[in-house]
Write a protein that holds these residues in place. Sequence first.
Motif, PDB file in Angstrom:
ATOM      1  N   ILE A  47      38.286  24.775  40.832  1.00 27.98           N
ATOM      2  CA  ILE A  47      39.021  24.192  39.700  1.00 27.98           C
ATOM      3  C   ILE A  47      38.347  24.536  38.373  1.00 27.98           C
ATOM      4  O   ILE A  47      38.998  24.648  37.326  1.00 27.98           O
ATOM      5  CB  ILE A  47      39.127  22.660  39.878  1.00 27.98           C
ATOM      6  CG1 ILE A  47      39.835  22.327  41.183  1.00 27.98           C
ATOM      7  CG2 ILE A  47      39.882  22.035  38.714  1.00 27.98           C
ATOM      8  CD1 ILE A  47      39.930  20.845  41.480  1.00 27.98           C
ATOM      9  N   SER A  48      37.040  24.718  38.387  1.00 29.56           N
ATOM     10  CA  SER A  48      36.322  25.021  37.142  1.00 29.56           C
ATOM     11  C   SER A  48      36.503  26.465  36.681  1.00 29.56           C
ATOM     12  O   SER A  48      36.108  26.799  35.557  1.00 29.56           O
ATOM     13  CB  SER A  48      34.825  24.736  37.330  1.00 29.56           C
ATOM     14  OG  SER A  48      34.280  25.561  38.355  1.00 29.56           O
ATOM     15  N   ASP A  49      37.059  27.302  37.511  1.00 32.80           N
ATOM     16  CA  ASP A  49      37.292  28.706  37.142  1.00 32.80           C
ATOM     17  C   ASP A  49      38.482  28.769  36.183  1.00 32.80           C
ATOM     18  O   ASP A  49      39.623  28.505  36.586  1.00 32.80           O
ATOM     19  CB  ASP A  49      37.552  29.547  38.388  1.00 32.80           C
ATOM     20  CG  ASP A  49      37.539  31.039  38.081  1.00 32.80           C
ATOM     21  OD1 ASP A  49      37.436  31.402  36.874  1.00 32.80           O
ATOM     22  OD2 ASP A  49      37.633  31.848  39.027  1.00 32.80           O
ATOM     23  N   LYS A  50      38.217  29.115  34.925  1.00 31.98           N
ATOM     24  CA  LYS A  50      39.281  29.119  33.914  1.00 31.98           C
ATOM     25  C   LYS A  50      40.221  30.324  34.036  1.00 31.98           C
ATOM     26  O   LYS A  50      41.249  30.347  33.366  1.00 31.98           O
ATOM     27  CB  LYS A  50      38.662  29.106  32.513  1.00 31.98           C
ATOM     28  CG  LYS A  50      37.889  27.838  32.206  1.00 31.98           C
ATOM     29  CD  LYS A  50      37.364  27.847  30.795  1.00 31.98           C
ATOM     30  CE  LYS A  50      36.606  26.559  30.472  1.00 31.98           C
ATOM     31  NZ  LYS A  50      36.100  26.559  29.074  1.00 31.98           N
ATOM     32  N   ARG A  51      39.851  31.275  34.839  1.00 27.58           N
ATOM     33  CA  ARG A  51      40.724  32.440  35.002  1.00 27.58           C
ATOM     34  C   ARG A  51      41.814  32.218  36.058  1.00 27.58           C
ATOM     35  O   ARG A  51      42.730  33.023  36.160  1.00 27.58           O
ATOM     36  CB  ARG A  51      39.893  33.670  35.360  1.00 27.58           C
ATOM     37  CG  ARG A  51      39.108  34.216  34.180  1.00 27.58           C
ATOM     38  CD  ARG A  51      38.591  35.609  34.433  1.00 27.58           C
ATOM     39  NE  ARG A  51      38.021  36.192  33.221  1.00 27.58           N
ATOM     40  CZ  ARG A  51      38.730  36.872  32.319  1.00 27.58           C
ATOM     41  NH1 ARG A  51      40.019  37.050  32.494  1.00 27.58           N
ATOM     42  NH2 ARG A  51      38.133  37.365  31.251  1.00 27.58           N
ATOM     43  N   ILE A  52      41.690  31.175  36.814  1.00 29.56           N
ATOM     44  CA  ILE A  52      42.736  30.838  37.782  1.00 29.56           C
ATOM     45  C   ILE A  52      43.745  29.929  37.087  1.00 29.56           C
ATOM     46  O   ILE A  52      43.425  28.808  36.688  1.00 29.56           O
ATOM     47  CB  ILE A  52      42.137  30.157  39.024  1.00 29.56           C
ATOM     48  CG1 ILE A  52      41.155  31.104  39.723  1.00 29.56           C
ATOM     49  CG2 ILE A  52      43.252  29.754  39.978  1.00 29.56           C
ATOM     50  CD1 ILE A  52      40.480  30.492  40.919  1.00 29.56           C
ATOM     51  N   LYS A  67      41.128  40.773  29.545  1.00 27.74           N
ATOM     52  CA  LYS A  67      39.806  40.563  28.955  1.00 27.74           C
ATOM     53  C   LYS A  67      39.736  39.277  28.124  1.00 27.74           C
ATOM     54  O   LYS A  67      38.777  38.503  28.245  1.00 27.74           O
ATOM     55  CB  LYS A  67      39.444  41.777  28.104  1.00 27.74           C
ATOM     56  CG  LYS A  67      38.031  41.752  27.579  1.00 27.74           C
ATOM     57  CD  LYS A  67      37.697  43.051  26.866  1.00 27.74           C
ATOM     58  CE  LYS A  67      36.263  43.038  26.359  1.00 27.74           C
ATOM     59  NZ  LYS A  67      35.906  44.308  25.674  1.00 27.74           N
ATOM     60  N   PRO A  68      40.722  38.978  27.267  1.00 30.68           N
ATOM     61  CA  PRO A  68      40.633  37.726  26.477  1.00 30.68           C
ATOM     62  C   PRO A  68      41.067  36.482  27.239  1.00 30.68           C
ATOM     63  O   PRO A  68      41.033  35.381  26.688  1.00 30.68           O
ATOM     64  CB  PRO A  68      41.574  37.997  25.300  1.00 30.68           C
ATOM     65  CG  PRO A  68      42.571  38.965  25.832  1.00 30.68           C
ATOM     66  CD  PRO A  68      41.848  39.832  26.824  1.00 30.68           C
ATOM     67  N   ASN A  69      41.512  36.663  28.491  1.00 33.73           N
ATOM     68  CA  ASN A  69      41.944  35.530  29.313  1.00 33.73           C
ATOM     69  C   ASN A  69      43.075  34.750  28.634  1.00 33.73           C
ATOM     70  O   ASN A  69      43.044  33.517  28.519  1.00 33.73           O
ATOM     71  CB  ASN A  69      40.756  34.596  29.596  1.00 33.73           C
ATOM     72  CG  ASN A  69      41.068  33.583  30.691  1.00 33.73           C
ATOM     73  OD1 ASN A  69      41.953  33.808  31.517  1.00 33.73           O
ATOM     74  ND2 ASN A  69      40.361  32.464  30.691  1.00 33.73           N
TER      75      ASN A  69
END
Length: 219
Positions: A47-52, A67-69
């Motif tokens: 859950i802490s992964d901001k890219r998911i 790259k900038p998410n």
Amino acid sequence: MGEKKQLIYRQPGEGAIDFAKDFTDGLTQPQALFVITDLLAGKLHDISDKRIKRCDWCGYLYRDKTKPNSAKTCCRPCKYAKDNHAKAIKKADKALAKPKSSAKDSMYTYYAGHLEYPYYISEHYMLKRAHSYETPFAPDKLALIDAAKQRGYKRKGNATPTDGSDKVHVRGIRHKHSYGEVEVSQLESDYFERTYSERHLKMERWRAQQFKCSKKMHI
């Protein structure tokens, strides 16, 4: 607190399918069904992964590889579908707020052309439309126009002869004159040497040679 956005699942995009493959590779269909159920509930990924993220169009989880998410959808087709859906909603809202025509306008421009004797409901619109195709004339000119048609009169151009001949007269040129004999003259052999300098003649010869050799001639 704002209302929670309702989640709508659609056909999964390419990014969502690639993300789910990491959890379902090597599993049978019944086993993968339970894994996908837990994946949608958010029990398998970090859950802490901001890219998911969750795709704004198909609704499934995916991994943002930009790259900038800053991606909002899992793939390009989902992005196109989301944009087209937003445009359709905007167009529908605009049509609802400002309708193009009403029943009153349609009756104003209605033309019963399917009848044996067609007619317009609005006389004002009939006159307005007819004026674009038929220019009205003053009543005192109608008799003159009819008489000119009976005589076979046609408006003549500026260059049309009016004396019955086949000659075309052009304004600004005098036609009543006699032509003289044609005189032939030749340049003297040393005309260019006397008129132009040697440097000028040399330059002109070089330009003529370059013009002759060039593939594209500019005039």
